[in-house]
Design an enzyme around this catalytic site. Structure first.
Site, PDB file in Angstrom:
ATOM      1  N   SER A   1     -72.175 -23.362   0.627  1.00 62.26           N
ATOM      2  CA  SER A   1     -72.191 -23.184   2.025  1.00 62.26           C
ATOM      3  C   SER A   1     -70.885 -22.812   2.726  1.00 62.26           C
ATOM      4  CB  SER A   1     -72.907 -24.144   2.709  1.00 62.26           C
ATOM      5  OG  SER A   1     -72.219 -25.316   2.369  1.00 62.26           O
TER       6      SER A   1
ATOM      7  N   HIS B   1     -78.846 -21.752   1.781  1.00 60.01           N
ATOM      8  CA  HIS B   1     -78.365 -20.729   2.175  1.00 60.01           C
ATOM      9  C   HIS B   1     -79.167 -19.389   1.516  1.00 60.01           C
ATOM     10  CE1 HIS B   1     -75.566 -22.472   4.899  1.00 60.01           C
ATOM     11  NE2 HIS B   1     -75.502 -23.465   3.756  1.00 60.01           N
TER      12      HIS B   1
ATOM     13  N   LYS C   1     -82.121 -22.583   8.617  1.00 64.88           N
ATOM     14  CA  LYS C   1     -81.387 -21.519   8.446  1.00 64.88           C
ATOM     15  C   LYS C   1     -82.041 -19.975   8.429  1.00 64.88           C
ATOM     16  CE  LYS C   1     -77.757 -24.727   7.032  1.00 64.88           C
ATOM     17  NZ  LYS C   1     -77.705 -25.718   6.004  1.00 64.88           N
TER      18      LYS C   1
END
Ligand SMILES: *Cc1c(COP(=O)(O)O)cnc(C)c1O
Length: 392
Positions: free
Chosen positions: A176, A204, A236
């Site tokens: 990350s 992610h 996200k």
């Protein structure tokens, strides 16, 4: 004097590690208002721009009208609504796993999975740059806990040779704070050799990697045998909130029976699940966002290299600029802010000492012109920072 909080806070300030929360006065998007100032932002994890997408907003509103607001109770009592169930089925299909289980946050999904799978007498091995929630989960589990060198299958193999009990190997899919990909095929190979299980947290990677946004397991073509425990988060690229664990029937049933962060908490609002169902449809079906993002990533990397910025080995929308010293990282962020740009400075303990950085994140909602604005401001600010240090 117990609890000398003032001294603790003063120390943090003196070390240039004091955190402040930018106060956002607008929805997520490239153009934000922060602390009353309009800024062009390159720091959100809303990689596909779905957090403020009209269809996702409509799904949330319609969901609230149909299902109300609160989840009402835990999933095991009376909080498991039809939209939660439908989303779990859609996520299982999306990940190509037999089942998926929905959580309210990624932090909780990680605590749940690790603590339900290993305990005293077992072993948990983690990449040293794993997300804090994974490291906390490993410590909380009570299993023997060790970290291997970043993305280093040989270092992992050394620890696996000494492991006892059930062994769980845990890694971020995309790191990350660095943006690089875990070398999953090599890690999975070591796990197979030693009879360990591999758990991947792809917070992610989902939405940004893989032809259909299936993340690093789609990118590498890894199935249930190689990655038996797969975690994704929904705050996200999905643009909503929550998280999921995907895996076998037995894994999911084990979590439902034994995972305390699953059992002892209220379900997320069902309308949020309605919104995520819509964002999943957009994320899977509309490839142009990933294609545009890839063009932005390529342009950023080639232009940043020309400016002389220290990039990291990242093929993802996370494009950190390594600065080193925390004070200089803050100064660079401040120079950018004077030029109307918002980029986060990431300092220890979030990253190892001496590796403070600017964490640039790109989104499919950024235009090419906006990226050029960032690059111009970076060129100017980087030169000023060099002069201030005396090398200009
Ligand atoms: C953001 C993040 C989490 C936490 O997810 P939340 O839903 O924000 O709690 C977990 N793991 C990784 C790698 C993350 O980047």
């Amino acid at each position: 004097m117990p609890f000398d909080l003032a001294a603790r806070l003063a120390e943090r300030r003196a070390a240039r590690l004091f955190r402040q929360r930018p106060l956002l006065d607008s929805p997520q998007g490239p153009e934000v208002v922060v602390d009353g100032q309009p800024l062009l932002a390159f720091c959100s994890n809303d990689y596909l721009g779905l957090a403020n997408h009209p269809e996702v907003i409509r799904a949330l509103r319609d969901g609230a009208e149909r299902w109300g607001v609160g989840g009402g109770a835990s999933h095991l009592v009376i909080g498991h609504s039809a939209p939660h169930h439908q989303l779990e089925e859609a996520l299982a299909e999306f990940t190509g796993r037999p089942r998926a289980l929905l959580f309210s946050t990624g932090y909780m999904a990680n605590l749940a999975a690790v603590t339900a799978l290993v305990g005293r007498g077992d072993t948990v091995l983690e990449d040293r740059l794993n997300h804090a929630s994974l490291l906390d989960a490993g410590l909380l589990s009570g299993a023997r806990f060790a970290r291997y060198l970043h993305n280093d299958a040989a270092s992992l193999a050394g620890l696996l040779a000494k492991a006892g009990g059930n062994t769980l190997v845990v890694t971020d899919g995309v790191f990350s704070m660095d943006g690089d990909l875990a070398g999953l095929p090599a890690l999975a190979g070591e796990c197979r050799k030693h009879g360990a299980w591999l758990m991947v947290d792809d917070a992610h990677g989902f939405g940004t990697l893989g032809a259909a946004g299936g993340g690093c397991v789609e990118h590498f073509g890894l199935g249930l045998d190689e990655v038996p425990v797969l975690v994704g988060t929904l705050g996200k690229a999905f643009g909503t909130a929550g998280a999921f664990v995907a895996g076998s029937e037995e894994l999911i049933e084990t979590l439902i029976q034994f995972a305390r962060p699953y059992i002892y908490t209220t379900s997320q609002p069902p309308a949020v699940a309605c919104a995520t169902l819509k964002s999943l449809e957009l994320l899977q079906g509309e490839h142009w966002r990933r294609e545009h993002l890839q063009r932005l990533i390529d342009r950023f990397r080639s232009a940043a290299a020309e400016i002389g910025l220290a990039l990291m080995d990242s093929p993802t929308p996370i494009q950190p600029i390594l600065v080193g010293d925390s004070g200089r990282a803050l100064r660079l962020a401040a120079l950018l802010r004077e030029r109307g740009l918002l980029v986060g400075a990431i300092r220890p303990p979030t990253v190892p000492a001496g590796t403070a950085r600017l964490r640039v994140t790109l989104s499919a909602t950024h235009s090419e012109a906006q990226l050029e604005r960032l690059l111009e401001a970076l060129a100017e600010s980087w030169a000023l920072l060099g002069e201030e240090r005396g090398d200009g």
